[in-house]
Write an enzyme that holds these catalytic residues in place. Structure first.
Site, mmCIF file in Angstrom:
data_model
loop_
_atom_site.group_PDB
_atom_site.id
_atom_site.type_symbol
_atom_site.label_atom_id
_atom_site.label_comp_id
_atom_site.label_asym_id
_atom_site.label_seq_id
_atom_site.Cartn_x
_atom_site.Cartn_y
_atom_site.Cartn_z
ATOM 1 N N THR A 12 -9.778 -8.119 -73.259
ATOM 2 C CA THR A 12 -9.403 -8.898 -74.440
ATOM 3 C C THR A 12 -8.764 -7.969 -75.459
ATOM 4 O OG1 THR A 12 -10.199 -10.670 -75.871
ATOM 5 C CG2 THR A 12 -11.490 -8.664 -75.858
ATOM 6 N N LYS A 44 -13.547 -15.340 -79.613
ATOM 7 C CA LYS A 44 -14.118 -13.997 -79.616
ATOM 8 C C LYS A 44 -14.199 -13.385 -81.009
ATOM 9 C CE LYS A 44 -11.949 -13.478 -75.191
ATOM 10 N NZ LYS A 44 -10.862 -12.804 -74.513
ATOM 11 N N SER A 137 -8.840 -4.350 -74.017
ATOM 12 C CA SER A 137 -7.839 -3.824 -73.088
ATOM 13 C C SER A 137 -6.467 -3.684 -73.734
ATOM 14 C CB SER A 137 -7.750 -4.719 -71.853
ATOM 15 O OG SER A 137 -7.432 -6.035 -72.236
ATOM 16 N N CYS A 171 -0.242 -6.573 -72.495
ATOM 17 C CA CYS A 171 -1.509 -6.520 -71.757
ATOM 18 C C CYS A 171 -1.747 -7.832 -70.999
ATOM 19 C CB CYS A 171 -2.665 -6.263 -72.730
ATOM 20 S SG CYS A 171 -4.279 -6.264 -71.935
ATOM 21 N N THR A 174 -4.714 -10.182 -72.116
ATOM 22 C CA THR A 174 -4.651 -10.694 -73.488
ATOM 23 C C THR A 174 -3.652 -11.839 -73.533
ATOM 24 O OG1 THR A 174 -5.119 -8.486 -74.363
ATOM 25 C CG2 THR A 174 -4.136 -10.056 -75.883
#
Length: 185
Positions: A12, A44, A137, A171, A174
Site C-alpha cells: 500500500t 487504510k 510499497s 507501484c 498502490t
C-alpha cells in the site's frame, strides 16, 4: 533478517504532509494478496478519538496486525490523553519487547495535527525531517514526489493527493482510490 521476514514496506502507500498549519494523511485503497488485487477500496487512513482529541492514523502492512496496533495506540492515548508522542513511544516499546506484538507486520503514520510520527515494529518513533513522510510499497515514490512539490504554492492536501497519484502510477501495489484525512495544528 531472513528473506521470509516482513520488510515493513509492502502492499500500500500512505503519505502525510504537514504544511500551512494543516496535516493531511492520504492512503490508497488497494488490498493485494500476492500479485492479485483482492479489493480496491479499503480504508487504510482512519480517524480515532481517544480522550476526545482526534488522531489520524494511516497503516501499511497486514490489516489485522494494523488494527491490533491501532487498538493498542487508542489504549495508550486513553491512558495519556493529548500526549501522542508519549503514546507512540509506549506503543513502540511494547511492539519491540512483547513476544506477541513483535511478530506484527505493519507500520503506522500517526498525527494529532501538531505532532507527526512513523511508528515501526523495530521500536522506532520517527518524526519526519521535512514535514513529509510516507510508508508502504509505494512510500518512497510518494515521499520523493511530496518533497519535490513541497516548496511550491500547493497546500498540504494537494501535495498529498498528487504524491499518492504519482506513487499509484509507479507501484503495482498502490491504486488511485484515495482516502484523505486532515487535521489542523
Amino acid at each position: 533478517m531472513s528473506e521470509n521476514k516482513f520488510p515493513g514496506w509492502h502492499g500500500t502507500t500512505i503519505v502525510a504532509v504537514r504544511k500551512g498549519g494543516r496535516v493531511v494523511v492520504a492512503g490508497d485503497g488497494q488490498v493485494s494478496l500476492g500479485n492479485t488485487v483482492i479489493k480496491g477500496s479499503a480504508r487504510k487512513v482512519r480517524r480515532i478519538s481517544p480522550g476526545g482529541r482526534p488522531v489520524v492514523c494511516g497503516f501499511a502492512g497486514s490489516t489485522a496486525d494494523a488494527f491490533t496496533l491501532l487498538e493498542r495506540l487508542e489504549k495508550k492515548l486513553e491512558a495519556a490523553p493529548g500526549q501522542l508522542q508519549r503514546a507512540a513511544v509506549e506503543l513502540a516499546k511494547d511492539w519491540r519487547t512483547d513476544k506477541y506484538l513483535r511478530n506484527l507486520e505493519a507500520m503506522l503514520i500517526v498525527t494529532d495535527g501538531a505532532d507527526l510520527f512513523v511508528i515501526t515494529g523495530a521500536g522506532d518513533v520517527l518524526e519526519p525531517e521535512h514535514d513529509v513522510t510516507a510508508i508502504g510499497s509505494g512510500g518512497n515514490y510518494a515521499l520523493a514526489a511530496a518533497r519535490a512539490l513541497y516548496d511550491t504554492d500547493a497546500d498540504a492536501e494537494t501535495i498529498a493527493r498528487k504524491a499518492l497519484t504519482i506513487a499509484a502510477e509507479i507501484c503495482v501495489f498502490t491504486n488511485g482510490n484515495m482516502i484523505v484525512e486532515e487535521l489542523s495544528a
